[in-house]
Design a protein around this motif. Structure first.
Motif, PDB file in Angstrom:
ATOM      1  N   ALA A 307       0.884  -1.285  -0.062  1.00  0.00           N
ATOM      2  CA  ALA A 307       0.032   0.079   0.144  1.00  0.00           C
ATOM      3  C   ALA A 307       0.909   1.266  -0.025  1.00  0.00           C
ATOM      4  O   ALA A 307       0.341   2.329  -0.308  1.00  0.00           O
ATOM      5  CB  ALA A 307      -0.880   0.001   1.237  1.00  0.00           C
ATOM      6  N   ALA A 308       2.119   1.115   0.483  1.00  0.00           N
ATOM      7  CA  ALA A 308       2.963   2.397   0.494  1.00  0.00           C
ATOM      8  C   ALA A 308       2.893   2.981  -0.898  1.00  0.00           C
ATOM      9  O   ALA A 308       2.973   4.202  -1.121  1.00  0.00           O
ATOM     10  CB  ALA A 308       4.376   2.075   0.817  1.00  0.00           C
ATOM     11  N   MET A 309       3.246   2.182  -1.988  1.00  0.00           N
ATOM     12  CA  MET A 309       3.481   2.668  -3.262  1.00  0.00           C
ATOM     13  C   MET A 309       2.022   3.163  -3.697  1.00  0.00           C
ATOM     14  O   MET A 309       2.217   4.311  -4.394  1.00  0.00           O
ATOM     15  CB  MET A 309       3.857   1.544  -4.223  1.00  0.00           C
ATOM     16  N   ILE A 310       0.979   2.801  -3.291  1.00  0.00           N
ATOM     17  CA  ILE A 310      -0.403   3.496  -3.807  1.00  0.00           C
ATOM     18  C   ILE A 310      -0.495   4.544  -2.971  1.00  0.00           C
ATOM     19  O   ILE A 310      -0.925   5.637  -3.613  1.00  0.00           O
ATOM     20  CB  ILE A 310      -1.419   2.481  -3.140  1.00  0.00           C
ATOM     21  N   GLY A 311       0.144   4.925  -1.764  1.00  0.00           N
ATOM     22  CA  GLY A 311      -0.263   6.150  -1.189  1.00  0.00           C
ATOM     23  C   GLY A 311       0.945   7.182  -1.665  1.00  0.00           C
ATOM     24  O   GLY A 311       0.493   8.335  -2.153  1.00  0.00           O
ATOM     25  N   ALA A 312       1.945   6.691  -2.234  1.00  0.00           N
ATOM     26  CA  ALA A 312       3.115   7.736  -3.006  1.00  0.00           C
ATOM     27  C   ALA A 312       2.246   7.919  -4.218  1.00  0.00           C
ATOM     28  O   ALA A 312       2.403   9.412  -4.607  1.00  0.00           O
ATOM     29  CB  ALA A 312       4.320   6.980  -3.074  1.00  0.00           C
ATOM     30  N   ALA A 313       1.807   7.114  -5.073  1.00  0.00           N
ATOM     31  CA  ALA A 313       1.270   7.700  -6.173  1.00  0.00           C
ATOM     32  C   ALA A 313       0.208   8.581  -5.941  1.00  0.00           C
ATOM     33  O   ALA A 313      -0.460   9.429  -6.915  1.00  0.00           O
ATOM     34  CB  ALA A 313       0.684   6.511  -7.058  1.00  0.00           C
ATOM     35  N   ALA A 314      -0.908   8.396  -4.779  1.00  0.00           N
ATOM     36  CA  ALA A 314      -1.992   9.214  -4.735  1.00  0.00           C
ATOM     37  C   ALA A 314      -1.760  10.886  -4.581  1.00  0.00           C
ATOM     38  O   ALA A 314      -2.556  11.688  -4.796  1.00  0.00           O
ATOM     39  CB  ALA A 314      -2.573   8.676  -3.460  1.00  0.00           C
ATOM     40  N   PHE A 315      -0.453  11.029  -3.953  1.00  0.00           N
ATOM     41  CA  PHE A 315      -0.084  12.447  -3.908  1.00  0.00           C
ATOM     42  C   PHE A 315       0.068  13.156  -5.174  1.00  0.00           C
ATOM     43  O   PHE A 315       0.193  14.403  -5.173  1.00  0.00           O
ATOM     44  CB  PHE A 315       1.090  12.416  -2.932  1.00  0.00           C
ATOM     45  N   THR A 316       0.180  12.234  -6.398  1.00  0.00           N
ATOM     46  CA  THR A 316       0.182  12.991  -7.592  1.00  0.00           C
ATOM     47  C   THR A 316      -1.228  13.538  -8.137  1.00  0.00           C
ATOM     48  O   THR A 316      -0.970  14.171  -9.297  1.00  0.00           O
ATOM     49  CB  THR A 316       1.026  12.220  -8.675  1.00  0.00           C
ATOM     50  N   GLU A 317      -2.109  13.055  -7.335  1.00  0.00           N
ATOM     51  CA  GLU A 317      -3.385  13.449  -8.091  1.00  0.00           C
ATOM     52  C   GLU A 317      -4.106  14.729  -7.479  1.00  0.00           C
ATOM     53  O   GLU A 317      -3.617  14.995  -6.406  1.00  0.00           O
ATOM     54  CB  GLU A 317      -4.496  12.310  -7.515  1.00  0.00           C
ATOM     55  N   SER A 318      -4.486  15.336  -8.269  1.00  0.00           N
ATOM     56  CA  SER A 318      -5.285  16.698  -7.926  1.00  0.00           C
ATOM     57  C   SER A 318      -6.637  16.527  -7.515  1.00  0.00           C
ATOM     58  O   SER A 318      -7.439  15.898  -8.284  1.00  0.00           O
ATOM     59  CB  SER A 318      -5.335  17.547  -9.060  1.00  0.00           C
TER      60      SER A 318
END
Length: 336
Positions: A307-318
């Motif tokens: 889930a860490a990678m999913i959280g990191a990717a989520a920060f790129t979303e507006s």
């Protein structure tokens, strides 16, 4: 809306995971419950079994992630969840858990593409610099993804049949090693030699695509022919020969694409990124042929589904502060 702290959920296949990420780069917790032992006797992941395990583990894993991070729902800014690709039943458990938590605590809900998550696992290692090229290698995917800038994804090469990780598992069954076969084949390969010289598919073609079904068939035919003749083949040499063929194709095509696109970084992503042979070969090739290009390889803990990678990717979303789509559904065939 500026995000600071996210609880992320990942249930796309056979790992139940939850993590708390801060500012897109700081890992506060990353809890993973693996189901490998439950699926080993079947030689692969059984979707219904995976889904039932997710149901059993989901609440416990989320609570463990919050406890390990020393935080609470009141201190979160959003919930992120894998919406696809993956097994539809497994995805639904995570998606519905995320919707329930987001609704109960009035938090925005961020759907994340699983493949993008694998790429952004590298952001937890160091900042990404664009343009970059990502080699995504897992049980279900083998892709070369070009990113001109953050949020832009162009698949410039992909497998036309089996994914690399899928081929490892199928070859592992022929060798008689436990599921998942990749780790065992990698270990055996380092004790053997490339004596069988299996085919390297599509190496001379202009395409950036991959093909591993021919290699898999060649391997199986070699073993079966030997069995019919009563010959005993060295399993370590078989493993070394198979891995040499896979790694050579992956590395050479990655290096060629990186030169063509003049990228600043190459990032390795996916479960097969844990493969020691691939990591070593890619490091050597980049050092020799692309001295000015930076190579990022995630730690083993961030290679498999987490889930860490999913959280990191989520920060790129507006996102908006009230973003909560309760119609969000699992998308098992989701593409980049």
């Amino acid at each position: 809306m500026k995000l600071k702290r996210i609880l992320a959920i990942e249930t796309s296949c056979d790992e139940t995971s939850a993590a708390v990420i801060e500012n897109g780069t700081e890992l506060l917790s990353n809890v993973v419950a693996s189901q490998i032992k439950s699926h080993q006797r079947f030689g692969g992941v059984v979707p219904e079994v995976a889904s039932r395990h997710h149901v059993e583990q989901m609440t416990l894993i989320m609570e463990a992630a919050l406890e390990e991070a020393g935080t609470s729902y009141e201190e979160l800014d959003a919930i992120a969840v894998t919406e696809g690709p993956g097994l539809v039943g497994a995805l639904l458990i995570g998606v519905n858990a995320a919707k329930a938590v987001a609704y109960a605590h009035k938090l925005p809900l961020i759907p994340v593409n699983h493949i993008i998550g694998h790429i952004y696992a590298n952001q937890l290692v160091q900042p990404l610099c664009f343009p970059l090229l990502s080699l995504v290698v897992s049980g279900g995917h083998t892709e070369l993804v070009y990113m001109k800038q953050a949020g832009q994804y162009e698949v410039i090469g992909e497998t036309r049949d089996d994914a690399a990780g899928e081929a490892y598992d199928k070859v592992g069954r022929v060798l008689g090693v436990p599921y998942p076969g990749g780790k065992h084949i990698d270990e055996m390969a380092h004790q053997g030699k490339d004596t069988f010289h299996f085919p390297r598919a599509m190496m001379q073609d202009d395409t950036n695509d991959f093909s591993f079904s021919g290699l898999k068939s060649s391997f199986i035919n070699t073993v079966h022919n030997a069995q019919q003749k009563g010959e005993v083949l060295d399993k370590n040499d078989l493993a070394a020969s198979f891995q040499a063929a896979v790694v050579e194709v992956l590395v050479k095509k990655t290096i060629r694409c990186a030169k063509e696109r003049k990228v600043k970084q190459i990032v390795l992503a996916g479960g097969v990124a844990a493969n020691k042979g691939l990591r070593q070969a890619l490091k050597a090739a980049v050092s020799e042929e692309l001295e000015e290009t930076e190579l990022i390889i995630p730690p083993l803990s961030l290679c498999g589904d987490n889930a860490a990678m999913i959280g990191a990717a989520a920060f790129t979303e507006s996102i908006d502060s009230d973003q909560l789509d309760l119609t969000l559904n699992a998308k098992p065939g989701l593409a980049l």
